[in-house]
Design an enzyme around this catalytic site. Structure first.
Site, PDB file in Angstrom:
ATOM      1  N   GLU A  73     -80.764  65.879  24.370  1.00 13.85           N
ATOM      2  CA  GLU A  73     -81.384  65.458  25.627  1.00 13.85           C
ATOM      3  C   GLU A  73     -82.908  65.505  25.585  1.00 13.85           C
ATOM      4  O   GLU A  73     -83.542  66.259  26.340  1.00 13.85           O
ATOM      5  CB  GLU A  73     -80.848  66.297  26.796  1.00 13.85           C
ATOM      6  CG  GLU A  73     -79.344  66.226  26.937  1.00 13.85           C
ATOM      7  CD  GLU A  73     -78.830  67.004  28.144  1.00 13.85           C
ATOM      8  OE1 GLU A  73     -79.640  67.545  28.921  1.00 13.85           O
ATOM      9  OE2 GLU A  73     -77.597  67.059  28.310  1.00 13.85           O
TER      10      GLU A  73
ATOM     11  N   GLU B  73     -71.314  66.573  25.913  1.00 12.39           N
ATOM     12  CA  GLU B  73     -71.373  67.497  27.059  1.00 12.39           C
ATOM     13  C   GLU B  73     -70.789  66.791  28.270  1.00 12.39           C
ATOM     14  O   GLU B  73     -71.096  65.626  28.534  1.00 12.39           O
ATOM     15  CB  GLU B  73     -72.813  67.883  27.415  1.00 12.39           C
ATOM     16  CG  GLU B  73     -73.467  68.868  26.503  1.00 12.39           C
ATOM     17  CD  GLU B  73     -74.843  69.305  27.016  1.00 12.39           C
ATOM     18  OE1 GLU B  73     -75.067  69.281  28.243  1.00 12.39           O
ATOM     19  OE2 GLU B  73     -75.685  69.638  26.174  1.00 12.39           O
TER      20      GLU B  73
HETATM   21  O1  IFM Z   1     -76.948  73.440  30.785  1.00 11.83           O
HETATM   22  C1  IFM Z   1     -77.341  72.126  30.549  1.00 11.83           C
HETATM   23  C2  IFM Z   1     -77.481  71.866  29.080  1.00 11.83           C
HETATM   24  O2  IFM Z   1     -78.352  72.741  28.477  1.00 11.83           O
HETATM   25  C3  IFM Z   1     -77.978  70.462  28.842  1.00 11.83           C
HETATM   26  N1  IFM Z   1     -77.175  69.501  29.551  1.00 11.83           N
HETATM   27  C4  IFM Z   1     -76.897  69.749  30.938  1.00 11.83           C
HETATM   28  C5  IFM Z   1     -76.350  71.159  31.124  1.00 11.83           C
HETATM   29  C6  IFM Z   1     -76.050  71.414  32.604  1.00 11.83           C
HETATM   30  O3  IFM Z   1     -77.206  71.299  33.353  1.00 11.83           O
END
Ligand code: IFM
Length: 460
Positions: free
Chosen positions: A166, A359
């Site tokens: 990200e 994720e």
């Molecule tokens: O916790 C975060 C993660 O570190 C990166 N993606 C989103 C998650 C939830 O906010």
């Protein structure tokens, strides 16, 4: 179950974490400070004055945590290495830090769990930030040296390598809005930082390739823009350009989107940062794209296309971000699984590459009941709906190879501290006791059957 939706054979089931969110032990075995240690110490930066100093104490409890992954029957574990643990000053290798990841990887392999390693999940060594951090173009070579150091140590056992997680967040929230470390607030800088993230990705990807890596990825967070009417199409385009295409298109070899360059021209931040040859470096092919998805963003066009947006992302004008629609999670995010299906189908067509949901998850107010069980029905429903959404995308032809739930453990949720709990395993941060939530049991059942139950089917 009657309505089961079965995934393709070999579909990869797993869970994900990130170093600063779980490891703790920030001053153990020579680890240096990261930008997040420094940022979290700024009054008001993190809810409750929290930090990752202890977090889930995973540094000392990694065996227990790996055993949890095994008990859940998950075939993969996505984690990140902490640059300041591996190289406390960002440049010099720390044998004790590398030894920790050695132990972690060996333990995963002993249990038959595939390590899915991410090199950067936002914890920049503070000493590099003091040299300019992501604003300094040299970070591309600093990051490449770090990537090779980790690869030299673990490359004989780790097959799957992800460069960045990200970059949108570490560039735009870290250097633009100031919500994340290092807490800078300058949109021009954020654009420069974003380009340097991509440049670092490209250089590291080339170096890892030369070192024999055949399973290489970048994980990007996508938020599809939704509008109520076609006349808000321009708002969708503008948001999509800054949030999604900014990072994806250069990685695909398409360069920065021309409409994005027009939208952000007034900031004069991106174009001056791009030098000859950079886009070719960033275009180093990856083997798959990590898709991090949580929620869509609702948008509307403003009558005046030059009016500033209420959304503080670099360059966004002529559009507004609308409130999400219920039901929401604890973080105020809209639950909209259809957007995940649409996103995966769209990305499969646009990239022509395999995708992994790297994720996806949700935070809800979990309670440990008197009998010790965490009945997190809302998260079970979120998981089931989003897994059906992934299945629908596969049915529609998207090559989705895996699903890595965010997160294995409740953890340090950045500027929100320890409030939002994303884990499928509950963590009591005082006692460090772990309890598998009902959502963890649900994920385990899905993984073991390689199928998600249909709409009418019950999970007990
Ligand atoms: O916790 C975060 C993660 O570190 C990166 N993606 C989103 C998650 C939830 O906010």
């Amino acid at each position: 179950m009657t309505g089961d939706r079965t995934f393709p054979p070999g579909f990869l089931w797993g869970a994900a974490t990130a170093a600063y969110q779980i490891e703790g032990a920030v001053d153990v075995d020579g680890r240096g400070p990261s930008v997040w240690d420094v940022f979290a110490a700024v009054p008001g930066a993190v809810v409750g004055g929290a930090s990752g100093a202890t977090a889930c104490d995973h540094y000392h409890r990694y065996r227990e945590d790996v055993a949890l992954v095994r008990d859940l029957g998950l075939a993969a574990y996505r984690f990140s290495t902490a640059w300041p643990r591996v190289m406390p000053d960002g440049r010099t290798a720390n044998p004790a830090g590398l030894a920790f990841y050695d132990r972690l990887v060996d333990t995963l392999l002993e249990h038959g769990i595939a390590p899915v390693l991410t090199l950067y999940h936002w914890d920049l060594p503070q000493s590099l930030e003091e040299r300019g951090g992501w604003l300094d173009r040299d970070i591309a070579s600093w990051f490449t040296d770090y990537a090779l150091t980790v690869h030299n140590r673990l490359g004989d056992r780790v097959r799957s390598w992800t460069t960045l997680n990200e970059p949108f967040c570490s560039a735009f929230l870290g250097y633009g809005t100031g919500e994340h470390a290092p807490g800078r607030r300058c949109h021009r800088d954020a654009l420069r930082a974003a380009h340097h993230h991509l440049l670092a990705h490209g250089h590291a990807a080339m170096a890892l390739r030369s070192s024999g890596v055949t399973d290489l990825a970048i994980a990007l967070n996508f938020s599809p823009a939704l509008a109520d009417a076609p006349d808000h199409h321009d708002a969708v385009r503008r948001f999509d350009a800054v949030h999604n295409r900014f990072f994806l298109d250069p990685v695909l070899g398409l360069g920065y989107p021309p409409d994005l360059l027009d939208d952000i021209a007034h900031l004069d931040g991106l174009t001056p940062a791009v030098q000859d040859g950079d886009l070719a470096v960033i275009a180093e092919p990856v083997d798959w794209i990590g898709v991090n998805y949580y929620a869509p963003t609702r948008v509307a066009s403003l009558p005046d296309p030059t009016e500033p947006s209420n959304c503080p992302l670099p360059g966004l004008r002529g559009m507004s971000v609308l409130p999400p629609r219920g039901p929401l999670t604890v973080t105020g995010w809209e639950q909209h699984p259809d957007s995940l299906t649409d996103l995966l189908v769209h990305l499969a067509e646009r990239t022509g590459k395999p995708l992994v949901v790297a994720e996806n998850g949700s935070a809800f107010p979990d309670v440990v009941d008197a009998d010790g069980r965490v009945r997190d029905h809302q998260r079970v429903r979120y998981l089931a709906e989003h897994l059906r959404a992934v299945h629908a995308a596969i049915q529609a032809g998207a090559d989705v190879r895996g699903y890595l739930a965010w997160s294995l453990l409740d953890n340090f949720e950045w500027a929100s501290g320890y409030g939002p709990r994303f884990g499928v395993v509950h963590v009591d941060f005082d006692s460090q006791r772990r309890v598998v939530k009902d959502s963890g049991r649900f994920l385990a059942q899905v993984a073991s059957r390689n199928a998600v139950p249909g709409l009418g089917d019950r999970f007990d």
